[in-house]
Design a protein around this motif. Sequence first.
Motif, PDB file in Angstrom:
ATOM      1  N   THR A 350      40.542  38.401  35.788  1.00 59.71           N
ATOM      2  CA  THR A 350      40.473  39.604  34.945  1.00 59.71           C
ATOM      3  C   THR A 350      41.398  40.687  35.477  1.00 59.71           C
ATOM      4  O   THR A 350      41.565  40.845  36.684  1.00 59.71           O
ATOM      5  CB  THR A 350      39.036  40.164  34.903  1.00 59.71           C
ATOM      6  N   ASP A 351      42.012  41.439  34.564  1.00 57.33           N
ATOM      7  CA  ASP A 351      42.825  42.587  34.959  1.00 57.33           C
ATOM      8  C   ASP A 351      42.086  43.869  34.575  1.00 57.33           C
ATOM      9  O   ASP A 351      40.971  43.824  34.052  1.00 57.33           O
ATOM     10  CB  ASP A 351      44.208  42.528  34.295  1.00 57.33           C
ATOM     11  N   GLU A 352      42.699  45.010  34.838  1.00 56.65           N
ATOM     12  CA  GLU A 352      42.025  46.281  34.593  1.00 56.65           C
ATOM     13  C   GLU A 352      41.642  46.455  33.123  1.00 56.65           C
ATOM     14  O   GLU A 352      40.568  46.969  32.805  1.00 56.65           O
ATOM     15  CB  GLU A 352      42.920  47.453  35.039  1.00 56.65           C
TER      16      GLU A 352
END
Length: 489
Positions: A350-352
Amino acid sequence: MSTDDPTQTADPEAVERALRAGLEEFELDDEDRALLDTEGLADEDGEAYSPLPVVAIIGRPNVGKSTLVNRILGRREAVVEDVPGVTRDRVAYDGEWTGRRFTLVDTGGWEIDATGIHLRVAEQAEIAVELADAVMFVVDATVGATDADEAVVKMLRRSGKPVVLVANKVDDQRTEADAAALWNLGLGQPWPVSALHGRGSGDVLDALLEVLPEKSAVTAYARGGPRRVALLGRPNVGKSSMLNKLTGTDRVVVDDVAGTTRDPVDEVVELAGRTWRFVDTAGIRRRVHQTRGADFYASLRTQTALEKAEVAVVLVDASDTIAEQDVRVIQQVIDSGRSLVIAYNKWDLTDEERRHFLEREIERDLVQVPWAPRVNVSARTGRHLEKLVPALDRALESWETRISTGRLNAFLGEVVAAHPHPVRGGKQPRILFATQAGSRPPRFVLFASGFLEAGYRRFVERRLREEFGFEGTPIEISVRVREKRRNRR
């Protein structure tokens, strides 16, 4: 607990004594008095409630399984449909006959194709039988035993489970000879029944009770030993990967195809210097044309794992949108009364931006479980798996928490004084007395002078959580409305 109750300023024990005395002004039955005399703690010795014995109803499509379920329940609850492969939302029902209670599992909805009928019928029946204490095998007496029926009979003999043979669709005496022909199956006496009209249903239930144990021998685990953790989640969220990482082995087959795990695998795991027993559960292997039927058995296995477990870790794929199936699994844990930890897996993917949207999804879709501990993990890399332990500990501690009756009533007295129930129809119901009826999970009984609205019960639960914690456990609150005694001359 009226708002002007002077006992609210006294110590908890004094509050309890005063409120108990006040209860004598109200009509109480024997069950009420037994609850009050023992503070309701039926499991005070720490023994878990014994699960009810399980009866699986199996048979080919359209032999009348769901009709028989409805007949036994005395109400139309199981879905009756002529199309095989229908997945029902609810598969287990509470049944009762002559005072004996049991769980009834309808295994309708098999998906069968022309090429694999023997394998398909035997495989799906075998799963249902494995999870049951006794079996009701339903055969259409007007058709007679088919090759598919014979395949199931072989499996039933191997299982060693007690079997009651139901010869269905025997609507009158003229068709009783059809039922007698089923002696040839070698499963003992065929019981002639008309599930549609009720003919013979009492006799077959009497026969069932003769072979049914008092409590389930399938799902009951002995108490003591490692704490038992059910590893749950929709297909392909990483349950098997997590178990492999925890055990340090490739004990479970891992595949990107959802549903490659067929059997639950129990593993003893060392985590943070302590021993735990993990149960990995997943849907059965999915084949072409069998997807919906597999969901049925995945749900059945999930329920079985929960009955064996004390706490459930529900894995949610953090890299993907929260799905309806995630919510269903979490609700199944709540309904089972087990403690709960939610692990957001694949955190490394997951990214921001994804994490931002995930928080919004949690607020929207998991609003019913703000009390569940949350751990962000990666089963693939092993990141933060050790953080499961404090979360599990908090959930289990809450699950087993008991609140003394004096402290409970003193606290609720303050809550009710500050926030009384709204007036409805010129009346204002009030809580007269409260007691904890048990733990694992915490169960509370409120005696009240009138009906307490669902919104007010949720308010009481929220305040209980704020005061006593209960992080990671469902809370059960029931209300007993009692009227004042009439003056007797």
